[in-house]
Design a protein around this motif. Structure first.
Motif, PDB file in Angstrom:
ATOM      1  N   UNK A 112      16.812  13.772   1.134  1.00 42.97           N
ATOM      2  CA  UNK A 112      15.479  14.336   0.909  1.00 42.97           C
ATOM      3  C   UNK A 112      14.583  13.361   0.147  1.00 42.97           C
ATOM      4  N   UNK A 113      15.159  12.595  -0.796  1.00 41.93           N
ATOM      5  CA  UNK A 113      14.341  11.622  -1.544  1.00 41.93           C
ATOM      6  C   UNK A 113      13.778  10.561  -0.613  1.00 41.93           C
ATOM      7  N   UNK A 114      14.627  10.060   0.286  1.00 48.12           N
ATOM      8  CA  UNK A 114      14.151   9.045   1.237  1.00 48.12           C
ATOM      9  C   UNK A 114      13.088   9.634   2.159  1.00 48.12           C
ATOM     10  N   UNK A 115      13.275  10.876   2.580  1.00 47.66           N
ATOM     11  CA  UNK A 115      12.280  11.506   3.449  1.00 47.66           C
ATOM     12  C   UNK A 115      10.957  11.664   2.716  1.00 47.66           C
ATOM     13  N   UNK A 116      11.012  12.049   1.438  1.00 52.95           N
ATOM     14  CA  UNK A 116       9.770  12.169   0.658  1.00 52.95           C
ATOM     15  C   UNK A 116       9.076  10.821   0.516  1.00 52.95           C
ATOM     16  N   UNK A 117       9.839   9.765   0.273  1.00 56.68           N
ATOM     17  CA  UNK A 117       9.243   8.424   0.143  1.00 56.68           C
ATOM     18  C   UNK A 117       8.600   7.987   1.451  1.00 56.68           C
ATOM     19  N   UNK A 118       9.301   8.228   2.559  1.00 54.77           N
ATOM     20  CA  UNK A 118       8.757   7.843   3.869  1.00 54.77           C
ATOM     21  C   UNK A 118       7.502   8.657   4.176  1.00 54.77           C
ATOM     22  N   UNK A 119       7.529   9.946   3.844  1.00 52.80           N
ATOM     23  CA  UNK A 119       6.370  10.804   4.095  1.00 52.80           C
ATOM     24  C   UNK A 119       5.168  10.330   3.289  1.00 52.80           C
ATOM     25  N   UNK A 120       5.384  10.000   2.011  1.00 56.92           N
ATOM     26  CA  UNK A 120       4.283   9.489   1.183  1.00 56.92           C
ATOM     27  C   UNK A 120       3.710   8.190   1.752  1.00 56.92           C
ATOM     28  N   UNK A 121       4.594   7.309   2.220  1.00 56.37           N
ATOM     29  CA  UNK A 121       4.152   6.034   2.787  1.00 56.37           C
ATOM     30  C   UNK A 121       3.315   6.244   4.046  1.00 56.37           C
ATOM     31  N   UNK A 122       3.758   7.131   4.931  1.00 55.55           N
ATOM     32  CA  UNK A 122       3.023   7.389   6.176  1.00 55.55           C
ATOM     33  C   UNK A 122       1.684   8.064   5.879  1.00 55.55           C
ATOM     34  N   UNK A 123       1.674   9.004   4.941  1.00 55.60           N
ATOM     35  CA  UNK A 123       0.415   9.675   4.593  1.00 55.60           C
ATOM     36  C   UNK A 123      -0.556   8.686   3.952  1.00 55.60           C
ATOM     37  N   UNK A 124      -0.054   7.821   3.094  1.00 55.96           N
ATOM     38  CA  UNK A 124      -0.933   6.818   2.445  1.00 55.96           C
ATOM     39  C   UNK A 124      -1.519   5.857   3.471  1.00 55.96           C
ATOM     40  N   UNK A 125      -0.712   5.456   4.440  1.00 58.13           N
ATOM     41  CA  UNK A 125      -1.243   4.559   5.475  1.00 58.13           C
ATOM     42  C   UNK A 125      -2.289   5.281   6.333  1.00 58.13           C
ATOM     43  N   UNK A 126      -2.062   6.579   6.601  1.00 59.16           N
ATOM     44  CA  UNK A 126      -3.054   7.344   7.363  1.00 59.16           C
ATOM     45  C   UNK A 126      -4.348   7.498   6.571  1.00 59.16           C
ATOM     46  N   UNK A 127      -4.244   7.707   5.244  1.00 64.09           N
ATOM     47  CA  UNK A 127      -5.438   7.810   4.411  1.00 64.09           C
ATOM     48  C   UNK A 127      -6.229   6.502   4.421  1.00 64.09           C
ATOM     49  N   UNK A 128      -5.519   5.371   4.332  1.00 68.65           N
ATOM     50  CA  UNK A 128      -6.203   4.074   4.342  1.00 68.65           C
ATOM     51  C   UNK A 128      -6.878   3.817   5.684  1.00 68.65           C
ATOM     52  N   UNK A 129      -6.174   4.154   6.787  1.00 66.62           N
ATOM     53  CA  UNK A 129      -6.790   3.983   8.104  1.00 66.62           C
ATOM     54  C   UNK A 129      -8.039   4.848   8.239  1.00 66.62           C
ATOM     55  N   UNK A 130      -7.963   6.077   7.737  1.00 62.66           N
ATOM     56  CA  UNK A 130      -9.116   6.984   7.800  1.00 62.66           C
ATOM     57  C   UNK A 130     -10.255   6.472   6.927  1.00 62.66           C
ATOM     58  N   UNK A 131      -9.925   5.948   5.749  1.00 57.47           N
ATOM     59  CA  UNK A 131     -10.957   5.450   4.826  1.00 57.47           C
ATOM     60  C   UNK A 131     -11.678   4.234   5.393  1.00 57.47           C
ATOM     61  N   UNK A 132     -10.987   3.409   6.171  1.00 60.41           N
ATOM     62  CA  UNK A 132     -11.603   2.200   6.715  1.00 60.41           C
ATOM     63  C   UNK A 132     -12.135   2.395   8.122  1.00 60.41           C
ATOM     64  N   UNK A 141     -11.648  17.386   5.788  1.00 61.17           N
ATOM     65  CA  UNK A 141     -11.412  17.110   4.376  1.00 61.17           C
ATOM     66  C   UNK A 141      -9.923  17.026   4.014  1.00 61.17           C
ATOM     67  N   UNK A 142      -9.038  16.914   5.015  1.00 64.39           N
ATOM     68  CA  UNK A 142      -7.601  16.893   4.700  1.00 64.39           C
ATOM     69  C   UNK A 142      -6.802  16.266   5.833  1.00 64.39           C
ATOM     70  N   UNK A 143      -5.645  15.767   5.459  1.00 63.71           N
ATOM     71  CA  UNK A 143      -4.632  15.316   6.421  1.00 63.71           C
ATOM     72  C   UNK A 143      -3.447  16.274   6.302  1.00 63.71           C
ATOM     73  N   UNK A 144      -3.037  16.887   7.397  1.00 59.10           N
ATOM     74  CA  UNK A 144      -1.880  17.766   7.389  1.00 59.10           C
ATOM     75  C   UNK A 144      -0.750  17.022   8.080  1.00 59.10           C
ATOM     76  N   UNK A 145       0.321  16.787   7.327  1.00 57.75           N
ATOM     77  CA  UNK A 145       1.413  15.959   7.822  1.00 57.75           C
ATOM     78  C   UNK A 145       2.731  16.728   7.707  1.00 57.75           C
ATOM     79  N   UNK A 146       3.468  16.805   8.790  1.00 54.33           N
ATOM     80  CA  UNK A 146       4.805  17.398   8.766  1.00 54.33           C
ATOM     81  C   UNK A 146       5.783  16.418   9.379  1.00 54.33           C
TER      82      UNK A 146
END
Length: 200
Positions: A3-23, A53-58
């Protein structure tokens, strides 16, 4: 994957999606890149929804369940039920029956779970088989004890009374009929199921 690895991977993917959206990346590109990145990092399924106003990620990771061997679990369940019955002031035979019946129930449940039956169906069948096995013991024990008690009173020293003879006969017949009914009840479903199949 834990679960820890899944949380880390999820945070990484969401952060990359936020950066792509911001740029200023297009939403289709953000979704596709997020799914590809998540799958490349070991996730089984990645779903991303972009709102104003949000990214929904599962995400779904490959999780290996920790299971214990069936040959160990079944007797342990039986012993635990027997010890609980012993703590509730049950006699030795009743504890043995509790051990056997609960082991049968656990075996049936694991058999049905392994074949991926619906949980409600699995629970219902297991409860029916376990309760039937327990009731058979209770009914048979009552009539057997009545028959044995009355039979021991019919000794050559005592005079044979009609009441005692009637008790032996009635209890004995009821015991035989219960065993016969159980045998037919156990055999009948297999006879109905296999009636169109060759025996050999």
């Amino acid at each position: 994957m834990y679960a820890d690895n899944q949380n880390d991977i999820t945070r990484l993917v969401v952060r990359s999606a936020q950066l792509l959206l911001a740029y200023g990346a297009v939403s289709d590109l953000i979704e596709e890149l997020s799914q590809r990145l998540g799958k490349a990092l070991g996730l089984v399924s990645v779903e991303l929804t972009i709102l104003s106003n949000a990214l929904v990620f599962t995400s779904l990771a490959r999780i290996q369940p920790n299971t214990f061997p069936v040959k160990v679990v079944t007797p342990v369940i039986g012993l635990s039920c027997a010890s609980l019955y012993h703590l509730l002031a049950g006699d030795k035979i009743a504890c043995l029956v509790a051990c056997i019946v609960s082991s049968i129930g656990k075996s049936v449940r694991q058999f049905l779970t392994k074949r991926q039956f619906n949980l409600l169906v699995s629970f219902s069948i297991t409860a029916f088989i376990t309760n039937t096995a327990a009731i058979i013991h209770m009914l048979a024990e009552t009539y057997v004890s009545n028959t044995v008690t009355a039979r021991t009173q019919l000794t050559p020293q005592n005079q044979i009374s009609p009441e005692l003879s009637e008790q032996v006969t009635v209890s004995g017949f009821e015991m035989v009929f219960i065993v016969a009914a159980v045998a037919v009840g156990i055999a009948l479903p297999s006879l109905v199921y296999y009636r169109n199949r060759p025996i050999i």
